[in-house]
Design a protein around this motif. Structure first.
Motif, PDB file in Angstrom:
ATOM      1  N   MET A  80       0.829  -1.198   0.000  1.00 39.25           N
ATOM      2  CA  MET A  80       0.000   0.000   0.000  1.00 39.25           C
ATOM      3  C   MET A  80       0.870   1.257   0.000  1.00 39.25           C
ATOM      4  O   MET A  80       0.480   2.274  -0.537  1.00 39.25           O
ATOM      5  CB  MET A  80      -0.895  -0.035   1.250  1.00 39.25           C
ATOM      6  N   PHE A  86       3.680   8.264  -0.487  1.00 34.98           N
ATOM      7  CA  PHE A  86       2.676   9.106  -1.135  1.00 34.98           C
ATOM      8  C   PHE A  86       3.277  10.469  -1.457  1.00 34.98           C
ATOM      9  O   PHE A  86       3.005  11.042  -2.499  1.00 34.98           O
ATOM     10  CB  PHE A  86       1.453   9.345  -0.245  1.00 34.98           C
TER      11      PHE A  86
ATOM     12  N   MET B   1      17.040  19.316  -5.335  1.00 33.77           N
ATOM     13  CA  MET B   1      15.653  19.535  -4.938  1.00 33.77           C
ATOM     14  C   MET B   1      14.805  19.957  -6.127  1.00 33.77           C
ATOM     15  O   MET B   1      13.690  19.495  -6.324  1.00 33.77           O
ATOM     16  CB  MET B   1      15.650  20.638  -3.861  1.00 33.77           C
ATOM     17  N   ASN B   5      11.592  18.055  -7.742  1.00 35.93           N
ATOM     18  CA  ASN B   5      10.281  18.674  -7.950  1.00 35.93           C
ATOM     19  C   ASN B   5       9.808  18.466  -9.366  1.00 35.93           C
ATOM     20  O   ASN B   5       8.653  18.119  -9.604  1.00 35.93           O
ATOM     21  CB  ASN B   5      10.359  20.180  -7.664  1.00 35.93           C
ATOM     22  N   ILE B   8       8.728  14.978  -9.941  1.00 35.83           N
ATOM     23  CA  ILE B   8       7.411  14.696  -9.353  1.00 35.83           C
ATOM     24  C   ILE B   8       6.312  15.239 -10.254  1.00 35.83           C
ATOM     25  O   ILE B   8       5.345  14.551 -10.548  1.00 35.83           O
ATOM     26  CB  ILE B   8       7.309  15.309  -7.935  1.00 35.83           C
ATOM     27  N   GLN B   9       6.513  16.477 -10.735  1.00 34.90           N
ATOM     28  CA  GLN B   9       5.502  17.089 -11.597  1.00 34.90           C
ATOM     29  C   GLN B   9       5.301  16.260 -12.860  1.00 34.90           C
ATOM     30  O   GLN B   9       4.178  16.020 -13.293  1.00 34.90           O
ATOM     31  CB  GLN B   9       5.916  18.516 -11.973  1.00 34.90           C
ATOM     32  N   ARG B  11       5.973  13.055 -13.402  1.00 36.71           N
ATOM     33  CA  ARG B  11       5.337  11.759 -13.133  1.00 36.71           C
ATOM     34  C   ARG B  11       3.859  11.916 -12.832  1.00 36.71           C
ATOM     35  O   ARG B  11       3.054  11.092 -13.238  1.00 36.71           O
ATOM     36  CB  ARG B  11       6.006  11.098 -11.928  1.00 36.71           C
ATOM     37  N   LYS B  12       3.530  12.999 -12.108  1.00 35.03           N
ATOM     38  CA  LYS B  12       2.168  13.226 -11.695  1.00 35.03           C
ATOM     39  C   LYS B  12       1.235  13.282 -12.904  1.00 35.03           C
ATOM     40  O   LYS B  12       0.222  12.592 -12.949  1.00 35.03           O
ATOM     41  CB  LYS B  12       2.108  14.546 -10.942  1.00 35.03           C
ATOM     42  N   LEU B  15       1.148   9.925 -14.745  1.00 40.05           N
ATOM     43  CA  LEU B  15       0.404   8.895 -14.010  1.00 40.05           C
ATOM     44  C   LEU B  15      -1.085   8.997 -14.313  1.00 40.05           C
ATOM     45  O   LEU B  15      -1.736   7.995 -14.598  1.00 40.05           O
ATOM     46  CB  LEU B  15       0.664   9.042 -12.509  1.00 40.05           C
ATOM     47  N   LEU B  43       6.474   3.024 -11.303  1.00 42.26           N
ATOM     48  CA  LEU B  43       6.393   2.494  -9.938  1.00 42.26           C
ATOM     49  C   LEU B  43       5.529   3.367  -9.040  1.00 42.26           C
ATOM     50  O   LEU B  43       5.824   4.522  -8.809  1.00 42.26           O
ATOM     51  CB  LEU B  43       7.789   2.368  -9.341  1.00 42.26           C
ATOM     52  N   VAL B  44       4.439   2.794  -8.593  1.00 45.54           N
ATOM     53  CA  VAL B  44       3.612   3.486  -7.599  1.00 45.54           C
ATOM     54  C   VAL B  44       3.163   2.475  -6.567  1.00 45.54           C
ATOM     55  O   VAL B  44       3.091   1.281  -6.840  1.00 45.54           O
ATOM     56  CB  VAL B  44       2.349   4.127  -8.210  1.00 45.54           C
ATOM     57  N   VAL B  45       2.834   2.977  -5.392  1.00 50.02           N
ATOM     58  CA  VAL B  45       2.231   2.113  -4.380  1.00 50.02           C
ATOM     59  C   VAL B  45       0.720   2.321  -4.462  1.00 50.02           C
ATOM     60  O   VAL B  45       0.268   3.329  -4.985  1.00 50.02           O
ATOM     61  CB  VAL B  45       2.744   2.450  -2.965  1.00 50.02           C
ATOM     62  N   GLY B  47      -1.420   3.090  -2.319  1.00 48.11           N
ATOM     63  CA  GLY B  47      -1.914   4.254  -1.583  1.00 48.11           C
ATOM     64  C   GLY B  47      -1.988   5.525  -2.418  1.00 48.11           C
ATOM     65  O   GLY B  47      -2.808   6.392  -2.163  1.00 48.11           O
ATOM     66  N   THR B  48      -1.112   5.636  -3.423  1.00 45.23           N
ATOM     67  CA  THR B  48      -1.144   6.837  -4.265  1.00 45.23           C
ATOM     68  C   THR B  48      -2.308   6.812  -5.242  1.00 45.23           C
ATOM     69  O   THR B  48      -2.742   7.839  -5.715  1.00 45.23           O
ATOM     70  CB  THR B  48       0.135   6.957  -5.088  1.00 45.23           C
TER      71      THR B  48
END
Lengths: 363, 118
Positions: A80, A86, B1, B5, B8-9, B11-12, B15, B43-45, B47-48
């Protein structure tokens, strides 16, 4: 033999081991906190709970067992993902600022964990190294030095081994190393401020920003280090006090039992042997338990360890109160022995006549 | 950093596009979406995924129906809506534009570096 707890996730009943339950509970609390600020948090939590329930059912069917074990819970959490995962991947945030916040706090909550990738005994030293930003070998050398101080290092190591959790998942290991993007907010607002200034300053801006973030980091780190050093000093002080009390207690008891030694606690000779021993043990506990509590609090503050089991803490309270009462009782008993009334009467012939004749003359 | 960022942007956005595409192939369960994403090496879990699915659903791009399951509680099966398909087509176009933009920008980037290594 393990104790199990019955839980219900979305009206499906599971038997779960006590240890596993604690882990699952803290995991769910983390998740609830994480999604608390987002819209539809209820629905998301419901989905997650449903999925966890499903994974548990699968585990029970596959394993042909009846109880969810700690291993199962860890496996579910890994699949999870933890709150940190997250954050890293793709999080649902209402605003940019919130993300900066959560990143800063994630960095602040650097966790002290045992490092399974670099270990000699339990990975305690490399975990400590990661926490304080030292190389593992230096921590090991420090521990080795402490071993020669009456085995303090050994005691500390054993305690830490028990207290520090093992970093299992990817997120655990990240938390253990702890990214340091704190002061993001500070830097961001600083840069925004500068942007409203002269564009010619842009070069200076980047230099200053670099400088400030470095200074800020430095001060922040220094403050933290200072607090940690004090914390560790208190920790060691408490541990030594408890050790001293134990040694003292054993010494006094042997004294009471009549072995040849110089240690006799004043007043104990007035009590019968078994009462004297009880009094000494109660006294030791009455002093040691508050120190143990302080030790526990410091450990929690410094290393973010798990809170104490409710039964254990209640038990300690009860023991402490009992021993305080016992100490008072035995003190009174001892004091009784000394209560003897005696009067001393002294009569002395004073040479009064000369003085009287002197006064008469003056009058 | 900054690199993180940006990553993340990137991949977001991707996704969301991938998840929509996967769901557009037919009714699917959340953990099967994860399996598909794993196959695609994104790769995601899990929960995301749930917040993302909830958001897409609330924006009307997805709908779901409950189905009984042999193991455990009933499952939510997600399905793409008309509006979702519409959005997906627009994303397809945007993606093509992006691929072209990236390919054009990246093309020949390595050459001058090889000639003049810094």
């Amino acid at each position: 033999m393990n104790k199990t707890i019955i839980i219900n996730i979305n009206s499906i009943v599971f038997h779960i081991e006590e240890e596993a339950y604690e882990v699952l509970r803290s995991y769910m609390i983390d998740i609830k906190k994480h999604f608390a600020k987002t819209q539809d948090s209820e629905e998301i939590l419901m989905d997650i709970e449903n999925r966890i329930a499903e994974m548990f059912s699968e585990k029970i069917q596959q394993g042909k067992k009846e109880v969810i074990s700690l291993e199962d819970v860890h496996h579910v959490i890994e699949q999870m993902g933890t709150v940190n995962d997250f954050d890293i991947e793709a999080e649902e945030t209402t605003s940019q600022e919130h993300r900066y916040d959560s990143q800063a706090s994630a960095a602040f909550h650097k966790k002290l964990m045992r490092n399974p990738d670099d270990k000699i005994l339990g990975g305690v030293c490399s975990g400590l190294g990661a926490y304080f930003g030292l190389e593992a070998k230096w921590v090991r050398i420090i521990f080795l030095c402490f071993f020669f101080f009456a085995g303090t290092g050994f005691m500390l190591y054993a305690v830490l081994w028990v207290v520090m959790p093992l970093a299992v998942t990817r997120a655990d290991k990240l938390a253990m190393k702890g990214e340091m993007p704190n002061l993001q907010n500070f830097k961001k607002s600083f840069e925004e401020e500068l942007q409203s200034l002269d564009p010619h300053l842009s070069k200076a801006k980047s230099e200053i920003a670099k400088g400030t973030s470095f200074c800020g980091n430095f001060i922040c780190k220094l403050g933290k280090l200072f607090a940690q050093v004090i914390g560790i000093a208190v920790l060691i002080f408490c541990a030594m006090t408890i050790l001293g009390l134990l040694i003292g207690c054993v010494g006094f008891i042997t004294g009471v039992l009549g072995y040849q030694n110089e240690m006799v606690f004043p007043g104990t000779e007035a009590l019968p042997t078994y009462q004297a021993i009880l009094a000494l043990v109660a006294g030791t506990l009455a002093i040691a338990i508050p120190f143990a509590a302080l030790l526990h609090i410091m450990l929690r503050l410094l290393f973010k360890t798990k809170p104490m089991n409710t039964y254990v803490s209640l038990g300690l309270w009860a023991t402490w109160i009992t021993s305080v009462i016992a100490v008072i009782f035995f003190s009174l008993m001892g004091a009784q022995e000394y209560k003897e009334s005696s009067t001393i009467k002294v009569e002395k012939e004073l040479a009064v006549s000369a003085a009287l004749s002197f006064f008469r003359k003056r009058c | 950093m900054i690199a993180e960022n940006t990553q993340i942007q990137m991949r977001k956005g991707i996704l969301e596009y991938c998840v929509l595409s996967i769901i557009s192939k037919g009714e699917i369960y959340a953990s099967d979406i994860i399996a598909e994403l794993k196959r695609a090496e994104l790769l995601v879990v899990e929960g995301t995924l749930y917040p993302l699915l909830t958001r897409l659903k609330n924006n009307g791009l997805l709908s779901y129906s409950w189905k009984e399951s042999t193991s455990g509680p009933p499952r939510k099966y997600y399905q793409i809506t008309e509006e979702g398909l519409h959005v997906l087509h627009r994303l397809d176009e945007t993606w093509k534009e992006l691929v072209y933009a990236v390919e054009t920008s990246v093309a020949g980037r390595n050459k001058p570096n090889e000639e003049q290594p810094q």
